[in-house]
Design an enzyme around this catalytic site. Sequence first.
Site, PDB file in Angstrom:
ATOM      1  N   CYS A 136       0.928  -1.178   0.025  1.00  8.73           N
ATOM      2  CA  CYS A 136      -0.232  -0.293   0.062  1.00  8.73           C
ATOM      3  C   CYS A 136       0.875   1.311  -0.104  1.00  8.73           C
ATOM      4  O   CYS A 136       1.480   1.519  -1.087  1.00  8.73           O
ATOM      5  CB  CYS A 136      -1.125  -0.292   1.305  1.00  8.73           C
ATOM      6  N   HIS A 146      -3.765  -5.654   0.795  1.00 10.41           N
ATOM      7  CA  HIS A 146      -3.095  -6.092   2.153  1.00 10.41           C
ATOM      8  C   HIS A 146      -3.177  -7.472   2.411  1.00 10.41           C
ATOM      9  O   HIS A 146      -3.859  -7.737   3.130  1.00 10.41           O
ATOM     10  CB  HIS A 146      -3.852  -5.304   3.281  1.00 10.41           C
ATOM     11  N   GLU A 205      -1.623  -8.924   4.805  1.00  8.59           N
ATOM     12  CA  GLU A 205      -1.526  -9.061   6.193  1.00  8.59           C
ATOM     13  C   GLU A 205      -2.944  -8.988   6.886  1.00  8.59           C
ATOM     14  O   GLU A 205      -2.992  -9.457   8.034  1.00  8.59           O
ATOM     15  CB  GLU A 205      -0.500  -7.866   6.803  1.00  8.59           C
TER      16      GLU A 205
END
Lengths: 756, 210
Positions: free
Chosen positions: B70, B180, B182
């Site tokens: 990002c 993302h 994660e």
Amino acid sequence: MPGLVAPAHAKKKNMTVNNTHPITPQLIADHGINDEEYARIVELTEREPTYTELGIWSAMWNEHCSYKSSKKWLKTLPTEGPRVVYGPGENAGVVDIGDDDVVVFKMESHNHPSYIEPYQGAATGVGGILRDVFTMGARPIAAMNALRFGEPDHAKTRHLVSGVVSGVGGYGNSFGVPTVGGEVEFHPRYNGNILVNAFAAGLAKRDAIYVSKAEGVGLPVVYLGAKTGRDGVGGATMASAEFDDSIDEKRPTVQVGDPFTEKCLLEACLELMASGAVIAIQDMGAAGLTCSAVEMGARGDLGIRLNLDDVPVREDNMTAYEMMLSESQERMLMVLRPEKEGEAKAIFTKWGLDFAIVGETTDDLRFSIHHQGEEVANLPIKELGDEAPEYDRPWIEPGVHNDQEPHLFAPPHDFNVALIKMIGSPDLCSRRWVWEQYDTLIQGNSLQLPGGDAGVVRVEGHPTKGLAFSSDVTPRYVEADPFEGGKQAVAECYRNLIATGAEPLAATDNLNFGNPEKPEIMGQLVAAIRGIGEACSALNMPIVSGNVSLYNETNGEAILPTPTIGGVGLIDETDKMARIDTADEGDVLFLIGTEGTHLSQSIYQREILGEESGPAPTVDLIMEKARGEFVLAAIRSEYASACHDISDGGLAVALAEMCMASGYGMACEIDVTYPHSALFGEDQARYIVAVDDQWADMFAANSEGSGVSFARIGSVAGDRLIINDLIDISVDDMKSCHESWFPTYMAGPAVAEAAE
Amino acid sequence: MIAAISKICGVTPLLAWHTDSTLPDSDLIIIPGGFSHGDYLRSGAIAARAAVMDSVREVAEKGVRILGVCNGFQTLTEAGLLPGALMRNAGIKFVCKEVKLSIANNRNPFTQGYQLNEVIRCPVAHHDGNYFADAKTLQQIEDNEQVAFRYADGTNPNGSANDIAGIFNTKGNVLGMMPHPENLIEPAHGGIDGRRLFEGALNLLKAELA
């Protein structure tokens, strides 16, 4: 190059007003101070106040800071409970969630600024509430926003929706807090006065909470964060006045947000608190330096001496008046342990923030302000903080409506058409357009996102616990019956928390009303607070923080009375929680509660019959609690494969929402006395629970045994919602209708021709 | 990101401050998401000029693996470590939603845990994720097989050229991506599709060291 120097007549009007400016009746009135209040001010000042002093008095005594119209009634709310660590009076409420953890939360309005400048108004509303939470030592973990706009066709509505939503996202996303819930509604009564109520919750250790009460004489008062500018001068006074057509002139009183500085301020404050340097801390919110300094001193029985020459400023020639009343954002005031000063300064320098000693605590109980070698204000600090007038404003008991039997309402020509119209209406359609602009996932702990009954986030550092958040109120009910409407706001919040499997812990209230000097408006406020209090007591949800926003009127027309309730619930084992979207093929559907009968003030009445009339539904709090506890126990025993409360639009809308969320259809056969009230009636204290087929009989037996009204109404099957011979619609058709209103509406022109 | 890495490999990552002039000896450097310096200029523009980025550039040259997610991806393009730029989303608005990604190249430590052309779920949350590069650069990226992930099944949320969601540098040791991973690494997130990216990179490192 010619044209660089502006001609003299084009120079910006000089904002600077000298402290010796004469105090005229007009000036006093412009500060929102009436004759009686001014007489009291002269008495307490023991002379005529200076210009700066008048500004300070007006900031401390306006409605926004002093709660002078509502205090008498707010005192009646239940604020205590075994889990409450700090109730109202601090920056935010603090509630114990076990294992030495506390949740810190509050909701606050930023209505007037958001109408004037929607992006910055909403953004700084979010910034302000986040600061309230981390000022107490808590790291923000969740945010919500309750937004109310004028009718969709009003010339300004689209522009306001667009600006407010991007402002909320712009601040919260950048700061890094997930927005996990909220409300968005439309009604013509908000045409000239929208509502932006921002909620934030944070997590802290119980023994690491900080409060605003200062202790010790001769200690440094430290200014932290961003520099002071002229933005927001007089903002708190503006927030306590009605709007008229000169509204655009008030734009300079709206503050500008800087979420990156706020993020740095959060990290610096938490680091500083961990170092043990902080004695007291207060954020500079409404009325900035004035309010924060007075509160720290008054609470600690100390005087405060400030030297404004040391205040970091970002504009030239600021007067004492402007510095004292500036509402520049991302600023904090602290009292520090002198021996830790060096360490504290190093932390703030590392985070790129201003750190300045601007004064000290004294033992004379005076609020003394020095600027350019001159004392510009010297006022009694306790009286500033505590002696604000408290009014028992005249009020009249709101009228009551006669009950209206279902047969008095016309049934729809076609139930399918009616349901489709309702789920695609502005107030019931999907809010995806809104929440996809909010970062709902940041921090990696979000377990339930907007679109369900309540937002849920994990408790960081704990293996199984989660917190649920919901914000609720049904203003049309409050308008019809402020007492029942107040109860209903709390009850619906309770229900939404229960529907996820959370034990409701406590709530914050954001009371948005019109002009309290009108007895009928005051009557709404009094009755609504009575209803909220009764429901909070019955449902064990004490009010631990809150905010009152009055004078929400434009050209004499008040908003719908809107007491927003923000509730927090605790989930012990998040792997057992329930969701709206997890119903599975073959599940048996149970209605907890009885057949719908109440169509007055319903979405059906408004969207299909084009009317808003009659009484609000009543809330039986004993039944509410019994059914809530039953559903909670069922979820915790893992009976519920999915759960949803029944609210706006009644049973049919609740079933449709579960279908759209899971993607499965439902086949239902229900007993009906009057089909339209059974499907769309908004009777309270009701849920739908989906139960795996193999447990259905046991679930029914449990319901029977606990004395809770229930009905087995059908099962999860196929891809259509079928109810008796009344409703038969494909889930895909419902979805496309439910999802399309918001994006289609927002694709229209930003501001219609000929505003107003 | 810190919590995610700790959960995946059981080791709490070391942190570097933006003014640091050296980096700790490490196997993987991650530049996470966020709004560095508020992104008041172009996203990642100021972070790309932070002192610590000189060290990042140095170790990248030596072949240390670097992942930018990002704002980290934006920073890597601004720093010149990856080609192209991230423009404002085509829809002009911040967008947070789940998208589908197809694996465009799995012959790389970061993507070796996935099948080629496999479609995975992954959330996005950004305002400036519209990948752009001039026609010549774009051709080079495609010719060199530098595209790691593409938005799949019509889920391109931001108007990115060639549906590009993530790219490698020419050497393959630097990966930048807007989604993302994660935030999709454990059942509580509703899926674990993001996990293999981190496991891939870290498992291979262990094998190499052994």
